[in-house]
Motif scaffolding. Structure first.
Motif, mmCIF file in Angstrom:
data_model
loop_
_atom_site.group_PDB
_atom_site.id
_atom_site.type_symbol
_atom_site.label_atom_id
_atom_site.label_comp_id
_atom_site.label_asym_id
_atom_site.label_seq_id
_atom_site.Cartn_x
_atom_site.Cartn_y
_atom_site.Cartn_z
ATOM 1 N N UNK A 53 0.842 -1.192 0.000
ATOM 2 C CA UNK A 53 0.000 0.000 0.000
ATOM 3 C C UNK A 53 0.881 1.248 0.000
ATOM 4 N N UNK A 54 0.249 2.406 -0.253
ATOM 5 C CA UNK A 54 1.000 3.652 -0.365
ATOM 6 C C UNK A 54 1.303 4.273 0.991
ATOM 7 N N UNK A 55 0.913 3.597 2.070
ATOM 8 C CA UNK A 55 1.238 4.091 3.399
ATOM 9 C C UNK A 55 1.064 2.958 4.387
ATOM 10 N N UNK A 56 1.646 3.090 5.552
ATOM 11 C CA UNK A 56 1.613 2.011 6.519
ATOM 12 C C UNK A 56 0.302 1.915 7.294
ATOM 13 N N UNK A 57 -0.336 3.043 7.544
ATOM 14 C CA UNK A 57 -1.523 3.054 8.394
ATOM 15 C C UNK A 57 -2.726 2.420 7.700
ATOM 16 N N UNK A 78 -8.457 -1.278 0.514
ATOM 17 C CA UNK A 78 -9.180 -1.167 1.776
ATOM 18 C C UNK A 78 -10.099 -2.365 2.023
ATOM 19 N N UNK A 79 -10.773 -2.808 0.985
ATOM 20 C CA UNK A 79 -11.609 -4.005 1.145
ATOM 21 C C UNK A 79 -10.748 -5.241 1.359
ATOM 22 N N UNK A 104 1.257 9.828 -6.713
ATOM 23 C CA UNK A 104 0.658 9.614 -5.406
ATOM 24 C C UNK A 104 -0.222 10.724 -4.855
ATOM 25 N N UNK A 105 -0.608 11.701 -5.687
ATOM 26 C CA UNK A 105 -1.543 12.704 -5.174
ATOM 27 C C UNK A 105 -2.915 12.069 -4.943
ATOM 28 N N UNK A 106 -3.228 11.023 -5.714
ATOM 29 C CA UNK A 106 -4.538 10.381 -5.624
ATOM 30 C C UNK A 106 -4.384 8.878 -5.414
ATOM 31 N N UNK A 107 -5.094 8.339 -4.424
ATOM 32 C CA UNK A 107 -5.007 6.904 -4.154
ATOM 33 C C UNK A 107 -5.866 6.118 -5.137
ATOM 34 N N UNK A 108 -6.835 6.791 -5.733
ATOM 35 C CA UNK A 108 -7.740 6.103 -6.654
ATOM 36 C C UNK A 108 -8.060 7.059 -7.801
ATOM 37 N N UNK A 109 -8.037 6.570 -9.017
ATOM 38 C CA UNK A 109 -8.222 7.459 -10.158
ATOM 39 C C UNK A 109 -9.320 6.977 -11.087
ATOM 40 N N UNK A 123 2.053 8.416 -18.096
ATOM 41 C CA UNK A 123 0.812 8.631 -17.362
ATOM 42 C C UNK A 123 0.455 7.362 -16.599
ATOM 43 N N UNK A 124 0.150 7.518 -15.319
ATOM 44 C CA UNK A 124 -0.275 6.364 -14.523
ATOM 45 C C UNK A 124 -1.120 6.858 -13.363
ATOM 46 N N UNK A 125 -1.838 5.946 -12.720
ATOM 47 C CA UNK A 125 -2.635 6.390 -11.574
ATOM 48 C C UNK A 125 -1.729 6.504 -10.353
ATOM 49 N N UNK A 126 -2.180 7.289 -9.370
ATOM 50 C CA UNK A 126 -1.315 7.645 -8.250
ATOM 51 C C UNK A 126 -0.862 6.472 -7.408
ATOM 52 N N UNK A 127 -1.651 5.427 -7.350
ATOM 53 C CA UNK A 127 -1.255 4.263 -6.562
ATOM 54 C C UNK A 127 -0.065 3.579 -7.216
#
Lengths: 355, 355
Positions: A192-196, A205-206, B156-161, B236-240
């Protein structure tokens, strides 16, 4: 030419189908690797051009622990998988996969065309009961870590995943690391992009929620940095992300190695330096090189499939055969089934309790 | 203390707000970097502890091209972004972001806490008109390639795109590379698990279709290997995924460098070798080190935001200021708006024609 157990062994030996024609230096390297992997508790079936294979086997033809099955076609390393699988029904790869499907072998090893191996074994062998999607699992070297490597899955069997698939990847990876690699109660992490908890998008998340109640030693989210520091044993991710990080890691390592090589080639001073540093570079190469750990795996089919690197040497081929053999003798497929059933039962029980 | 243009210049100079307290060696390194970046066509506003900054500026206080705005708080490198932004309204970061929001500056530069910079500038400055999501853009070094680096966004500005965001990332990256980095008609590629169209899951497939008709120089899918060989200018790619490949690349490079260092430390022979290879390692470090190109960017807000690395030296800080300044003087924000409007108009026209 029989698959019956060798008389010296009380247990039925694992039968490993090996695609003898797959890989850059096939069949020579594959045959040598198979010979190096011969042992009393496994039988190796070399599939491919039997004339060539037997001439390479020399006086070991018909010897214990190794036999040959003929296949008249070969799928090239750069062939389009779908077209090749369509045309080459008698390819060494498909003949070997059919041995597993028919129960004449319990695992498949190939150093050939990755896409063809993955698609061909999925189509031929089929998924194991209860598994929704197979996964490509790859060992990943660590640095300054309590463990030498971690297992990352899925590295590209699936372009798109659901949370349920990721939870199953957790089961598959955990069983494999425990049974085959001897890691007790493997720590399972979600990339994941972060540990928390709560980081990332809907999919992770699911998947997090499912992994939490899967009955595994789930330790939460892990970032690439933590993965490379060995904070977990199993890294669960979807096939798109897994494939991207795998290729990125390989490309970055290649860029660094090539930049060093090019710099060395340009100067005598650096050439001498590189010669003095040879032991350091050899250790580094060993760390970066995945072949030591037996290649990539396709888990979730009726038998384990081990993909050795196309550039494998005979040690890497032998390791791949040993890994496949250990996966069979340790009953990995049965244990994965059990792990998933137990999780489903636990969840059913929890649902009943909360109802 | 005025933001009016310096009289020596006929054009209005770019005003760059610099978070003087952000970074491992702030404010010393930041002030030195700012002094190195002073030029007639930009004005640098150093935001932070004005007493300390002015003492570092010495006889340059009140000089041309540089001024100081006081801020009483500092957000630490390891502070939780949300908590810090909530509590520290008078932090150097938020005061600097407010200068951009109010039109007193046109761009923001910081070497501080990445999460706080991204969240703080988004919340304070707001998105530019027409942009659905901002993106973090990072320069990525190449090897044996026609270009030295490529631009990857979103990291990584967006976790979901959504596909639409990815298409907009294509516009933002293309305009930036053309206007600021001087790459004519930048080649835009979509990061994917294979080169052929149709690879990957729903998100990339829909994004592919949008990018094809975006009026950009879209060259199709690109894999990490192709990205590192400079087959495109903009990835171009999504932030995740972008965040994962960025962290993986950094971790792999770090692992290799540290493995070499540890090996060298263990042997006198290798120490001598490493000394002879010093020029090679220096070149390698320069290649791997992103700071040369001016850091990461946050695009899609009312002004460009440049994130210099926390460990930046004064050269890296000066580069970051120059990049921000060039983004302003080249009208990047306006050009991104135009590029997106034109694509929308083209699509509208195509819809009308096909109706």
């Amino acid at each position: 030419m029989s698959a019956s157990p060798s008389p010296s062994n009380s247990e039925r030996p694992a039968v490993i189908a090996v695609d003898a024609m797959g890989g850059d230096d096939a069949p020579e390297v594959v045959v040598r690797g198979a010979l190096a992997a011969v042992s009393g508790d496994r039988e190796i079936v070399l599939v491919g051009d039997s004339m060539r294979i037997e001439s390479l086997l020399g006086n070991r033809v018909g010897g214990p622990g190794i036999r040959v099955v003929n296949a008249t076609q070969v799928i090239g390393m750069d062939e389009s998988p779908s077209a090749a699988l369509d045309k080459k029904k008698d390819s060494s790869l498909l003949v070997a996969a059919r041995l597993v499907k028919q129960g004449d072998a319990q695992a498949l090893v190939s150093a050939g065309n990755t896409g063809a191996l993955m698609a061909g074994s999925l189509l031929t062998m089929g998924r194991m009961t209860g598994i929704r999607r197979p996964a490509i699992a790859v060992t990943w070297p660590t640095y300054d870590a309590p463990v030498d490597y971690v297992l990352v899955l899925d590295c590209g069997a699936n372009a798109e995943s659901k949370p349920e698939y990721l939870a199953q990847f957790g089961h598959m990876g955990s069983v494999y690391m425990e049974r085959v690699m001897g890691r007790p109660t493997p720590r399972v992490g979600l990339l994941n992009i972060g540990g928390e908890a709560g980081k990332g998008g809907t999919l992770v998340n699911h998947a997090y929620a499912l992994l939490e109640k899967a009955g595994l030693n789930f330790v939460g989210n892990v970032e690439p940095t933590g993965m490379m520091r060995g904070e977990v044993d199993v890294v669960v991710t979807d096939g798109f992300v897994g494939n991207m990080i795998l290729k990125t890691g390989e490309s970055v390592a290649e860029m660094i190695m090539n930049t060093i090589k090019a710099g060395v080639a340009r100067s005598l001073r650096a050439k001498i330096g590189a010669w003095l540093m040879k032991p350091v570079f050899r250790d580094l190469k060993r760390k970066v090189d995945h072949s030591e750990y037996g290649g990539a795996l396709l888990l979730g089919l009726r038998g384990p499939v081990v993909k050795a690197h196309g550039r494998s040497n005979e040690v890497a081929i032998a390791n791949a055969i040993k890994v496949a053999s250990r996966a069979v003798s340790q009953g990995v497929i049965a244990h994965i089934g059990q792990s998933i059933q137990q999780a489903a039962a636990r969840e059913g029980g929890a649902d009943a309790a909360s109802a």
